[in-house]
Motif scaffolding. Structure first.
Motif, short mmCIF file in Angstrom:
data_model
loop_
_atom_site.label_atom_id
_atom_site.label_comp_id
_atom_site.label_asym_id
_atom_site.label_seq_id
_atom_site.Cartn_x
_atom_site.Cartn_y
_atom_site.Cartn_z
N UNK A 38 0.82 -1.21 0.00
CA UNK A 38 0.00 0.00 0.00
C UNK A 38 0.85 1.26 0.00
N UNK A 39 2.00 1.23 0.70
CA UNK A 39 2.77 2.47 0.77
C UNK A 39 3.43 2.81 -0.55
N UNK B 195 1.80 2.24 -3.39
CA UNK B 195 0.67 2.86 -4.08
C UNK B 195 0.57 4.33 -3.64
N UNK B 196 0.77 4.57 -2.34
CA UNK B 196 0.75 5.95 -1.85
C UNK B 196 1.85 6.77 -2.52
N UNK C 92 3.22 6.30 -5.35
CA UNK C 92 2.87 6.58 -6.74
C UNK C 92 1.80 7.66 -6.81
N UNK C 93 0.84 7.59 -5.87
CA UNK C 93 -0.24 8.59 -5.86
C UNK C 93 0.31 9.98 -5.55
N UNK C 94 1.50 10.03 -4.92
CA UNK C 94 2.10 11.33 -4.62
C UNK C 94 2.86 11.88 -5.83
N UNK C 95 2.92 11.09 -6.89
CA UNK C 95 3.57 11.58 -8.11
C UNK C 95 5.08 11.57 -8.03
N UNK C 96 5.64 10.71 -7.17
CA UNK C 96 7.09 10.65 -7.07
C UNK C 96 7.68 10.03 -8.33
N UNK C 97 8.96 10.26 -8.55
CA UNK C 97 9.60 9.67 -9.72
C UNK C 97 9.75 8.18 -9.51
N UNK D 94 14.07 4.55 -3.20
CA UNK D 94 13.91 5.11 -1.86
C UNK D 94 12.87 4.32 -1.07
N UNK D 95 11.69 4.15 -1.66
CA UNK D 95 10.60 3.59 -0.87
C UNK D 95 10.58 2.07 -0.85
N UNK E 129 14.38 0.31 0.32
CA UNK E 129 14.68 0.50 1.73
C UNK E 129 14.02 -0.57 2.60
N UNK F 141 2.50 12.14 -13.78
CA UNK F 141 3.17 12.11 -12.48
C UNK F 141 3.29 13.51 -11.89
N UNK G 227 -0.21 14.06 -10.31
CA UNK G 227 -0.47 13.23 -9.13
C UNK G 227 0.22 13.78 -7.89
N UNK H 175 -0.73 2.34 4.56
CA UNK H 175 -0.51 3.24 3.43
C UNK H 175 0.69 4.15 3.60
N UNK I 124 4.77 4.55 4.54
CA UNK I 124 5.97 3.73 4.49
C UNK I 124 6.55 3.55 5.89
N UNK J 222 9.09 17.86 -4.23
CA UNK J 222 9.21 17.48 -5.64
C UNK J 222 8.37 18.39 -6.54
#
Lengths: 305, 328
Positions: A202-203, A205-206, A208-213, A220-221, A224, B83, B86, B100, B102, B117
């Motif tokens: 789930x994290x 998915x979070x 990705x939902x934040x629009x990270x690269x 990173x996510x 780790x 992206x 989002x 949800x 990390x 970002x």
């Protein structure tokens, strides 16, 4: 955290005691030590003299107690054949074994983490399957055979690398590769499964939902979290590698602790054998502790308990 | 009304080209409006939301006649541009606040990273904003929380962190996928009130997914009822409760006890059976296997009917006709 370390240390001490007992028992099981020390052609009197001189006439529990009590203060006794203290023998050879182990582990991590990550990112594709096949072949290859193949190819045919000895860093390349091969399959599979689990979480998915690269999401996510078990197993693997270096050191004639162990077993030089087992076990225990501590440092959920 | 913020027309999502998770769903969300998508589990609500964000798994395929956000076509938008939207102009919060976030990073680090970002902000500015928003969403001692890890927070707090995280970049659209389902009833009420306040304060449009008509009654301006991947009824919240048209909607409403209306000795309503899995090429009404009024014609093509200007539904039978059948 301090309590956590103390608890692990107490546990480690118990394991060390168990290992010492086992090492002592096993060397005594391998026949009458006085006879093998005296060698062929020795008279009954010679044997009796040796038995007295080394204290082998005393009951086992007394021999054991005296060995333990001396080992605890760092006196591991003297070798029967090298005419030197066991501590000196091991201390002189340890740097070579440690270098080999660290080179092996470094190479293993350098290969397995990118390979495992790649397989996880391409899960179910031919890339993933190729990685699985390669690691299975690696797992199934005996290290002495692989060592000899490398020697023939890069040492003799191509002449790129020296085939034995410890003169320069080049001497550690082939033994390091062979040792790395023993750890790579497990570490690759662990990275792969950890990454697959992390990517599906789930994290992520979070993230990705934040629009990270994509790079930040994977490295990173996901990595780790996937790295936590890899790091702890890597520390344990280093322990295995130090044990496994007996084969590699023998094949490449690296005069490290593994080579010493092999020689001493062949000669029934039991103070050395006992001591090598004890030292390797102690290192192994320390590495396991280190792995737990690393685990805790990387995983905040463990750290705070 | 000005142009809607999010327009979805005939959105379909298939999995492995066999299972149809969403079928020709259409709805639109105006600026500052809360739109609820309601239905049982497995009706395609979450999949629709993920399809908007283009966060579907690779086995899923999305098609639509139109999918636009603030006038921009999301269908043709390259992933790189997507992206950038989002977490920036459209944000999402999820049902499972426990998993949800990390586990390996602090609350502070997770709150600030999207802001850094998307807005190219410094860590200091991002932290200041995070503290402000954490306070706004009702997190006490926000400075202390910055250094904490997710496992040190309760479920309600984590969901507040998720909301604060979603608001970091001042999004225009907030997609909330069952945001209160995993929470205690009291916390649930607080979170819903918070979402309502934030909507007014930030001029947010909210797409809220829920299976709970109680939630719909509290927050929704307009509602889509989904069943087996289709929007079977689409109207304002007021209309939905006052004059439901589709048998499925009426069934859902009959399952809710109403104080003073429901009688203790009479059973509450229920809908027998479960939501069917619908494969590609399915035709007719998907609800017919559970519908009390279904007959042979329900296997044919069903046309959308209009009750009022902003109220349409997908059933052959008008409520009047349904009542007649019920009596017979």
């Amino acid at each position: 955290m301090v309590r956590f370390i103390l608890r692990r240390a107490a546990l480690g001490l118990l394991v060390a005691l168990t290992v010492m007992t086992l090492a002592f028992m096993l060397t005594r099981l391998s026949g009458d030590l006085a006879i093998s020390i005296a060698g062929p052609g020795a008279t009954q009197e010679d044997i009796e003299i040796i038995r007295k001189a080394y204290g082998l006439d005393q009951p086992l529990y007394i021999q054991f107690a005296s060995w333990i009590s001396r080992a605890l203060v760092g006196d591991l006794g003297n070798s029967y054949f090298f005419k030197d203290s066991v501590s000196n023998l091991i201390a002189a050879r340890m740097p070579i074994t440690m270098t080999l182990g660290l080179v092996g582990l470094g190479l293993a991590l350098l290969v397995s983490i990118p390979l495992g990550t790649l397989a996880a990112m391409r899960e179910g594709t031919w890339v993933d399957r190729a990685v699985t096949v390669v690691t299975m072949i690696g797992q199934a290859t005996p290290s002495f055979w692989f060592g000899l193949i490398l020697m023939i190819t890069f040492g003799l045919t191509l002449g790129w690398l020296p085939i034995s000895g410890t003169g320069s860093w080049q001497h550690f390349v082939m033994p390091g590769i062979v040792l790395a091969m023993t750890a790579t399959p497990a570490l690759t599979r662990l990275t792969r499964s950890g990454m697959i689990e992390a990517i599906a979480s789930d994290y992520i998915r979070t993230a990705r939902a934040k629009g990270l690269t994509r790079r930040s999401i994977i490295f990173k996510h996901a990595l780790r979290n996937a790295a936590i078990p890899v790091v702890s197993i890597a520390a344990v693997q280093l322990g295995f590698m130090l044990g496994g270096s007996i084969v590699v050191e023998t094949v490449f004639a690296l005069h490290g602790v593994g080579f010493l162990a092999w020689e001493s077993i062949a000669k029934n030089d039991f103070p050395v054998v006992q001591a090598v087992v004890l030292v390797l076990a102690t290192i192994y225990i320390c590495l396991t502790m280190l792995s737990d501590i690393l685990n805790a440092l990387l995983d905040p959920r463990i750290r705070s308990t | 009304m000005s142009a809607p913020l999010l327009e979805i027309e005939d959105l379909s999502v298939t999995f492995n080209e066999r299972m149809a998770a969403v079928r020709n769903a259409s709805f639109r969300i105006g600026r500052g409006e809360t739109h609820c998508v309601v239905g049982e589990s497995g009706c395609g609500k979450s999949v629709s939301a993920l399809a908007v964000m283009n966060l579907l798994v690779s086995a899923a395929k999305r098609t639509a006649k139109r999918l636009s956000f603030a006038g921009e076509d999301l269908l043709a938008m390259p992933e790189k541009r997507m992206a950038q939207l989002r977490g920036n102009r459209m944000a999402m919060i999820f049902q499972e606040p426990m998993t949800s976030l990390n586990p390996a990073y602090t609350i502070g680090s997770q709150l600030t990273e999207s802001y850094r970002r998307h807005k190219r902000a410094s860590q200091r500015d991002a932290t200041a904003r995070a503290v402000k928003l954490m306070g706004r969403v009702g997190i006490t001692a926000p400075e202390m929380r910055l250094g904490q890890f997710p496992h040190q927070l309760s479920g309600g707090l984590r969901q507040r962190v998720m909301i604060a995280m979603a608001l970091m970049c001042e999004p225009e659209l907030l997609i909330a996928d069952e945001p209160t389902t995993a929470l205690d009833v009291t916390v649930q009420a607080q979170i819903l009130r918070l979402l309502n306040e934030l909507k007014d304060e930030f001029g947010l449009s909210i797409l809220l997914i829920t299976h709970d008509l109680g939630v719909v009654a509290r927050v929704a301006d307009s509602v889509s009822v989904m069943y087996a991947g289709e929007v079977v009824e689409h109207t304002t919240a007021r209309q939905l409760f006052a004059d439901p048209q589709h048998p499925y909607t009426r069934g859902l409403l009959s399952c809710i006890p109403v104080p003073g209306k429901s009688q203790r000795d009479k059973p509450l309503g229920s809908i027998p059976g479960v939501v069917p899995q619908v494969s590609v090429g399915f035709s007719g009404c998907a609800f017919r296997s559970r519908c009390a009024f279904a007959d042979a014609d329900c296997a044919g093509t069903i046309n959308t009917q209009t009750a009022t200007a902003d109220h349409n539904y997908l059933c052959r039978l008008t409520p009047t006709r349904q009542k007649e059948l019920a009596r017979a």
